[in-house]
Write an enzyme that holds these catalytic residues in place. Structure first.
Site, mmCIF file in Angstrom:
data_model
loop_
_atom_site.group_PDB
_atom_site.id
_atom_site.type_symbol
_atom_site.label_atom_id
_atom_site.label_comp_id
_atom_site.label_asym_id
_atom_site.label_seq_id
_atom_site.Cartn_x
_atom_site.Cartn_y
_atom_site.Cartn_z
ATOM 1 C CD GLU A 1 -18.629 -27.631 5.928
ATOM 2 O OE1 GLU A 1 -18.578 -27.365 4.720
ATOM 3 O OE2 GLU A 1 -19.241 -28.608 6.380
ATOM 4 C CG HIS B 1 -17.487 -25.241 1.899
ATOM 5 N ND1 HIS B 1 -18.646 -25.193 2.632
ATOM 6 C CD2 HIS B 1 -17.584 -24.278 0.953
ATOM 7 C CE1 HIS B 1 -19.424 -24.225 2.142
ATOM 8 N NE2 HIS B 1 -18.800 -23.667 1.138
ATOM 9 C CE LYS C 1 -20.800 -22.851 -1.518
ATOM 10 N NZ LYS C 1 -20.566 -21.681 -0.648
#
Length: 287
Positions: free
Chosen positions: A120, A177, A204
């Site tokens: 990530e 991510h 997130k």
């Protein structure tokens, strides 16, 4: 068999059943996990966006120095300890010792413990089992108030780490991510809401835009998800192109934003003092 004899047997059987069951302890009601978003007297659900500054050091000495700078900066609300950037990232004992010192230096500012893996965009190359083992060792001696868990690790291990964090009253930031692209809006929404279902306390996602449209895709997805969950959101479109998503996050339902002091931990971060001013400038006066 006579009626009297049958009745006597029924009474005896009933007595035996009652005697056996009377020694069984009633099951205690299951305690529901209720997160407290007031961490070190900072309410993460407040309308004003809270700023996070990363500790990006390679050595313990550098980390301690960076923590002191963050502690002294009134524009930094939280600190993120990027464990994967350390020279001794796989030494759990050293990390815990350093983490405890960082927590003391930061005083009233919450600390996020983060292992950002190579998968990530981070520096540490570890298997799912190694990843879980490191976090489990940290949580035996919690030095953090929040912990970042990557959502696409082994699902059983993610669930166990989330349970263990909650058991130790540590909030879970579930993260994802993508440093190469921006997924479709529906996919971003799906991942954030999946984090919610997986037990995350803070949702997130960080994505890389290739166009202005990509930036709007992330921002629209954030707004849509904010209307479907009460949990704090930490979303960003990375790089200079996506800087607006960090500044206007309160306008789209976000609660936290990354700034920097010195070295950035991701593309597009801006100085935390400048970020704080801009956040206040665009902060909506109504929900």
């Amino acid at each position: 068999m006579s009626v009297i004899k049958k009745s006597f047997m029924h009474i005896c059987m009933g007595t035996l059943i009652f005697t056996a069951t009377s020694h069984i302890k009633a099951a205690e009601p299951t305690k529901m996990y209720a997160p407290s978003y007031v961490v070190k007297n900072i309410d993460l659900t407040e309308k004003s966006v809270k700023t996070i500054v990363p500790i990006t050091a390679k050595t313990a000495e550098q980390a301690l120095a960076q923590a002191q700078v963050i502690a002294n900066n009134p524009n930094a609300d939280l600190a993120e300890f990027r464990i994967d950037l350390l020279d001794f990232a796989k030494d759990a004992k050293q990390v815990v010792t350093l983490g405890q010192k960082l927590n003391q230096i930061l005083k009233d500012k919450p600390l996020i413990a983060t292992i950002r893996t190579h998968n990530e965009g981070g520096k540490l190359v570890v298997s799912d089992l190694e990843y879980a083992d490191l976090y489990q060792q940290y949580l035996k001696h919690p030095f953090m108030q929040l912990i970042d868990i990557e959502m696409f690790r082994d699902q059983k291990l993610v669930a166990e780490l989330t349970r263990l964090a909650h058991q130790n009253k540590v909030l879970v930031i579930m993260s994802n991510h993508d440093f190469s692209k921006t997924p479709e809006q529906a996919e971003i929404e799906k991942r954030l809401l999946q984090q919610d279902r997986m037990g995350a306390d803070i949702l997130k996602i960080a994505v890389m835009p290739q166009s202005k449209t990509d930036v709007m895709t992330l921002m629209n997805a954030t707004l849509k998800v904010s209307q479907q969950t009460q949990k704090p959101l930490l979303t960003m479109s990375m790089g200079q192109l996506g800087t607006i998503s960090r500044i206007a996050t309160s306008n789209i339902g976000g609660n936290l934003s990354f700034g920097m002091i010195g070295e950035a931990s991701a593309p597009g971060q801006i100085d935390v003092s400048q970020l704080k001013q801009l956040l206040k400038l665009v902060q909506p006066t109504t929900p």
